[in-house]
Design a protein around this motif. Structure first.
Motif, PDB file in Angstrom:
ATOM      1  N   GLU A  45       0.834  -1.209   0.000  1.00 20.34           N
ATOM      2  CA  GLU A  45       0.000   0.000   0.000  1.00 20.34           C
ATOM      3  C   GLU A  45       0.867   1.257   0.000  1.00 20.34           C
ATOM      4  O   GLU A  45       0.490   2.285  -0.576  1.00 20.34           O
ATOM      5  CB  GLU A  45      -0.889   0.042   1.257  1.00 20.34           C
ATOM      6  N   VAL A  46       2.019   1.173   0.654  1.00 15.67           N
ATOM      7  CA  VAL A  46       2.893   2.356   0.748  1.00 15.67           C
ATOM      8  C   VAL A  46       3.420   2.725  -0.637  1.00 15.67           C
ATOM      9  O   VAL A  46       3.417   3.890  -1.034  1.00 15.67           O
ATOM     10  CB  VAL A  46       4.058   2.088   1.735  1.00 15.67           C
ATOM     11  N   ASP A  47       3.865   1.710  -1.406  1.00 15.40           N
ATOM     12  CA  ASP A  47       4.431   1.980  -2.732  1.00 15.40           C
ATOM     13  C   ASP A  47       3.355   2.428  -3.708  1.00 15.40           C
ATOM     14  O   ASP A  47       3.633   3.114  -4.681  1.00 15.40           O
ATOM     15  CB  ASP A  47       5.113   0.728  -3.287  1.00 15.40           C
ATOM     16  N   LEU A  48       2.106   2.015  -3.449  1.00 19.94           N
ATOM     17  CA  LEU A  48       1.007   2.394  -4.331  1.00 19.94           C
ATOM     18  C   LEU A  48       0.466   3.773  -3.971  1.00 19.94           C
ATOM     19  O   LEU A  48      -0.377   4.317  -4.676  1.00 19.94           O
ATOM     20  CB  LEU A  48      -0.125   1.361  -4.246  1.00 19.94           C
ATOM     21  N   GLY A  49       0.914   4.320  -2.847  1.00 17.36           N
ATOM     22  CA  GLY A  49       0.463   5.647  -2.444  1.00 17.36           C
ATOM     23  C   GLY A  49      -0.994   5.669  -2.026  1.00 17.36           C
ATOM     24  O   GLY A  49      -1.684   6.667  -2.249  1.00 17.36           O
ATOM     25  N   LEU A  50      -1.460   4.590  -1.411  1.00 18.13           N
ATOM     26  CA  LEU A  50      -2.863   4.562  -0.988  1.00 18.13           C
ATOM     27  C   LEU A  50      -3.056   5.499   0.207  1.00 18.13           C
ATOM     28  O   LEU A  50      -2.127   5.719   0.986  1.00 18.13           O
ATOM     29  CB  LEU A  50      -3.279   3.125  -0.638  1.00 18.13           C
ATOM     30  N   PRO A  51      -4.269   6.045   0.369  1.00 18.86           N
ATOM     31  CA  PRO A  51      -4.502   6.995   1.466  1.00 18.86           C
ATOM     32  C   PRO A  51      -4.333   6.330   2.833  1.00 18.86           C
ATOM     33  O   PRO A  51      -4.641   5.141   2.986  1.00 18.86           O
ATOM     34  CB  PRO A  51      -5.971   7.420   1.272  1.00 18.86           C
ATOM     35  N   GLY A  52      -3.839   7.102   3.775  1.00 16.45           N
ATOM     36  CA  GLY A  52      -3.792   6.630   5.158  1.00 16.45           C
ATOM     37  C   GLY A  52      -2.571   5.816   5.525  1.00 16.45           C
ATOM     38  O   GLY A  52      -2.419   5.429   6.676  1.00 16.45           O
ATOM     39  N   VAL A  53      -1.684   5.543   4.573  1.00 10.99           N
ATOM     40  CA  VAL A  53      -0.503   4.741   4.920  1.00 10.99           C
ATOM     41  C   VAL A  53       0.619   5.657   5.400  1.00 10.99           C
ATOM     42  O   VAL A  53       0.626   6.855   5.122  1.00 10.99           O
ATOM     43  CB  VAL A  53      -0.008   3.908   3.713  1.00 10.99           C
ATOM     44  N   LEU A  54       1.568   5.074   6.149  1.00 15.38           N
ATOM     45  CA  LEU A  54       2.704   5.848   6.638  1.00 15.38           C
ATOM     46  C   LEU A  54       4.010   5.171   6.240  1.00 15.38           C
ATOM     47  O   LEU A  54       4.115   3.941   6.283  1.00 15.38           O
ATOM     48  CB  LEU A  54       2.643   5.959   8.164  1.00 15.38           C
ATOM     49  N   PRO A  55       4.998   5.979   5.860  1.00 14.99           N
ATOM     50  CA  PRO A  55       6.305   5.412   5.514  1.00 14.99           C
ATOM     51  C   PRO A  55       7.074   5.016   6.777  1.00 14.99           C
ATOM     52  O   PRO A  55       6.962   5.686   7.807  1.00 14.99           O
ATOM     53  CB  PRO A  55       7.016   6.570   4.815  1.00 14.99           C
ATOM     54  N   VAL A  56       7.821   3.920   6.723  1.00 11.45           N
ATOM     55  CA  VAL A  56       8.704   3.518   7.827  1.00 11.45           C
ATOM     56  C   VAL A  56      10.110   3.392   7.244  1.00 11.45           C
ATOM     57  O   VAL A  56      10.326   2.623   6.322  1.00 11.45           O
ATOM     58  CB  VAL A  56       8.270   2.169   8.433  1.00 11.45           C
ATOM     59  N   LEU A  92       4.607   7.791 -10.384  1.00 13.89           N
ATOM     60  CA  LEU A  92       4.820   8.299  -9.027  1.00 13.89           C
ATOM     61  C   LEU A  92       3.450   8.460  -8.375  1.00 13.89           C
ATOM     62  O   LEU A  92       2.864   9.535  -8.368  1.00 13.89           O
ATOM     63  CB  LEU A  92       5.539   9.655  -9.095  1.00 13.89           C
ATOM     64  N   PRO A  93       2.917   7.373  -7.807  1.00 15.95           N
ATOM     65  CA  PRO A  93       1.503   7.385  -7.400  1.00 15.95           C
ATOM     66  C   PRO A  93       1.154   8.432  -6.347  1.00 15.95           C
ATOM     67  O   PRO A  93       0.040   8.940  -6.342  1.00 15.95           O
ATOM     68  CB  PRO A  93       1.262   5.973  -6.853  1.00 15.95           C
ATOM     69  N   LYS A  94       2.081   8.776  -5.451  1.00 13.17           N
ATOM     70  CA  LYS A  94       1.737   9.740  -4.401  1.00 13.17           C
ATOM     71  C   LYS A  94       1.627  11.160  -4.945  1.00 13.17           C
ATOM     72  O   LYS A  94       1.062  12.025  -4.301  1.00 13.17           O
ATOM     73  CB  LYS A  94       2.820   9.742  -3.311  1.00 13.17           C
ATOM     74  N   GLY A  95       2.230  11.395  -6.119  1.00 16.63           N
ATOM     75  CA  GLY A  95       2.275  12.766  -6.627  1.00 16.63           C
ATOM     76  C   GLY A  95       3.476  13.529  -6.082  1.00 16.63           C
ATOM     77  O   GLY A  95       3.699  14.682  -6.405  1.00 16.63           O
ATOM     78  N   TYR A  96       4.262  12.874  -5.243  1.00 18.54           N
ATOM     79  CA  TYR A  96       5.529  13.463  -4.775  1.00 18.54           C
ATOM     80  C   TYR A  96       6.491  12.324  -4.474  1.00 18.54           C
ATOM     81  O   TYR A  96       6.082  11.177  -4.251  1.00 18.54           O
ATOM     82  CB  TYR A  96       5.325  14.338  -3.521  1.00 18.54           C
ATOM     83  N   GLN A  97       7.773  12.692  -4.502  1.00 11.99           N
ATOM     84  CA  GLN A  97       8.835  11.744  -4.180  1.00 11.99           C
ATOM     85  C   GLN A  97       9.399  12.147  -2.831  1.00 11.99           C
ATOM     86  O   GLN A  97       9.593  13.343  -2.589  1.00 11.99           O
ATOM     87  CB  GLN A  97       9.923  11.862  -5.271  1.00 11.99           C
ATOM     88  N   ILE A  98       9.640  11.168  -1.960  1.00 15.14           N
ATOM     89  CA  ILE A  98      10.305  11.527  -0.697  1.00 15.14           C
ATOM     90  C   ILE A  98      11.812  11.553  -0.965  1.00 15.14           C
ATOM     91  O   ILE A  98      12.404  10.560  -1.402  1.00 15.14           O
ATOM     92  CB  ILE A  98       9.977  10.545   0.444  1.00 15.14           C
ATOM     93  N   PRO A 284       6.070  15.500   6.533  1.00 15.18           N
ATOM     94  CA  PRO A 284       5.488  15.513   7.887  1.00 15.18           C
ATOM     95  C   PRO A 284       5.355  14.123   8.503  1.00 15.18           C
ATOM     96  O   PRO A 284       5.198  14.003   9.720  1.00 15.18           O
ATOM     97  CB  PRO A 284       4.107  16.147   7.671  1.00 15.18           C
ATOM     98  N   ASP A 285       5.423  13.077   7.659  1.00 17.89           N
ATOM     99  CA  ASP A 285       5.229  11.719   8.180  1.00 17.89           C
ATOM    100  C   ASP A 285       6.521  11.067   8.664  1.00 17.89           C
ATOM    101  O   ASP A 285       6.494   9.914   9.102  1.00 17.89           O
ATOM    102  CB  ASP A 285       4.583  10.830   7.110  1.00 17.89           C
TER     103      ASP A 285
END
Ligand code: ADP
Ligand code: MG
Length: 485
Positions: A45-56, A92-98, A284-285
């Motif tokens: 889910e994180v790589d797909l940029g689904l809502p509500g997920v958090l990066p670790v 880039l599913p999130k619309g941004y790159q970390i 922010p995450d």
């Protein structure tokens, strides 16, 4: 190869290298980092940029990035900040790159290069960590035409971006920089450094200015450079394009260009984004990344042997020349292979000679890696043992090496199967020499009358009779003994 810029001009080059970190999983998710897997099977889910997920954050990725920074002599920052870099692209599913922006992981450092015997250290600006994007596939053979497919297996894989200062001047220097950097990253076990698999990628920034000018010219950024050769060719072509443009009274536009190898020129991809276009802000995450001094020391102590140390060891402990050591260490797998040959065989210098002359030649011809060869260091060492034992002449040894490179096998068996064992038995040689002397009475008489030049003719006849399987020294000894008797 030696390249020089058009008269009256000089080029300025800065390189940005993206190297994939050799981790098992991605930078912010547990998905495996897996080259060549079925599309979209290595995603969470994180790589797909689904809502509500958090990066670790992957701790191992931080360790490898820090290791790279230490290996390159950078100053690792006690605190660095992840930032969002926004752009819109389907892969880039999130619309941004970390990524990291204002406070990157490491500053300074440098990459040592050597060209024509001159050593330089190209300074680095910074190293930062970021995640990779997925891949858009436009190839009609895959998509059936008229569509673009997206594969997100690569999305979220950990990268380091290594940014050089604009202090390279020629395509050759850029090539030397990339080879040296890759060798260091491979030795430090940070990255596979494989351009073909896209885990070591280079963007080249190029500008030109009148020789002697202080002020930098407007740069373009070259992308799609899929091999070291392409990097060098693209930079050379771009320098020439910019000089032509300026000499005709035109101006260089800051833009991103691609290398078209078939056409042998660079072509416009898009206008260059400015930092403001990316709307960077701190992620922010994720909390700030803190590197504890004690942990940093542990990583430093655990650094594997790096190319410079390895070179010194080859010169000081193995007695190789600086030049030989440099060539052998450039590719880590070649250096590893060489060390194993030297270990089995015992004579490091002849191992070095054979690896440089024969192994590197085969690798160059085939464009393949050491691991793809059908023989290993044990076989090459066995071949060298046979030469040392006087069982093979240089010509026969080369023949066996060619067979090893083609099909592999046991050098001793190839030698007997092909009847290549050297005639070293002095009785046999003596009989051959007597035959030749019997067939050439005139030359024997001339030699004995003081005309020593015919000696070489007689040696040649005997060599021919052994079909090249006798060592010339042994033949000369026997013949001289018989003639002078
Ligand atoms: P961006 O993020 O826009 O790519 P960077 O500040 O990261 O910009 O710089 C990218 C690279 O461009 C660096 O390697 C730097 O050395 C190089 N560079 C900057 N200015 C020039 C110039 N005028 N000519 C050639 N290279 C340059
Ligand atoms: Mg850049």
């Amino acid at each position: 190869m030696s390249w020089s810029p058009p008269a009256g001009w000089e080029a300025v080059i800065g390189l940005e290298v993206h190297a994939q970190l050799k981790t098992d999983s991605k930078l912010f998710s547990s998905a495996p980092r897996d080259f060549g897997a079925e599309p979209n099977t290595r995603t969470t889910e994180v790589d797909l940029g689904l809502p509500g997920v958090l990066p670790v954050l992957n701790e191992r990725a931080v360790e490898l990035a820090v290791r790279a920074a230490l290996a390159l002599g950078c100053e690792v920052q006690p605190i660095s900040i992840f930032a969002r870099k926004h752009y819109f692209y389907p892969d880039l599913p999130k619309g941004y790159q970390i990524s990291q922006y204002e406070q990157p992981l490491a500053l300074g450092g440098g990459v040592p290069i050597e060209l024509d015997g001159v050593e330089r250290r190209i300074p680095l600006t910074r190293i930062h960590m970021e995640e990779d994007a997925g891949k858009s596939i436009h190839d009609p053979a895959v998509t059936g035409g008229g569509a673009t497919h997206v594969d997100l297996n690569r999305a979220g894989v950990g990268l380091i971006e290594i940014v050089s200062e604009p202090e390279l001047q020629t395509p050759d220097e850029a090539g030397a920089y990339l080879r040296s950097l890759r060798s260091i990253l491979r030795h430090a076990d940070v990255s596979d450094g494989d351009m073909e698999k896209g885990n070591f990628r280079c963007d080249a920034n190029v500008s030109v200015r009148r020789a002697g000018d202080e002020k930098l010219g407007t740069r373009t950024e070259l992308k799609n450079l899929n091999s070291f050769r392409f990097v060098e060719k693209a930079i050379a072509a771009e320098i020439e394009r910019q000089v032509d443009l300026l000499e005709d009274g035109g101006a260089v536009v800051q833009e991103t260009r691609a290398w078209d190898d078939r056409a042998g020129r660079t072509t416009v991809m898009r206008g260059k984004e400015q930092a403001a276009d990316y709307r960077y802000f701190p992620e922010p995450d994720l909390p700030p990344l803190r590197i504890e001094p004690a942990w940093l020391e542990e990583v430093r102590k655990a650094l594997p042997e790096l190319p410079a140390q390895r070179r010194r060891r080859y010169v000081e402990a193995l007695g190789l020349s600086e030049q030989d050591a440099r060539v052998l260490v450039e590719e880590r797998d070649v250096a590893d292979f060489f060390e194993r040959v030297a270990e089995h065989h015992g004579n490091a210098r002849s191992a070095a000679n054979w690896v440089q002359r024969s192994l590197l030649e085969v690798l160059g011809e085939r464009g393949c890696a050491v691991a793809e060869l059908p023989f290993g260091p044990g076989e090459l060492a066995a071949l060298l043992d046979l030469i040392d034992a006087g069982k093979l002449t240089p010509a026969s040894a080369r023949e066996i090496f060619a067979e090893l490179a083609e099909r592999g096998g046991d050098p001793a068996q190839i030698m007997s199967a092909r009847g290549l064992e050297a005639v070293s038995d002095s009785g046999e040689l003596e009989a051959l020499a007597r035959d030749v002397m019997g067939a050439s009475p005139e030359q024997v008489a001339q030699y004995r009358a003081g005309e020593k030049k015919v000696f070489n003719f007689l040696v040649g006849q005997i060599m021919k009779a052994t079909r090249g399987k006798a060592s010339p020294q042994a033949v000369q000894e026997v013949l001289r003994r018989l003639l002078d008797a």
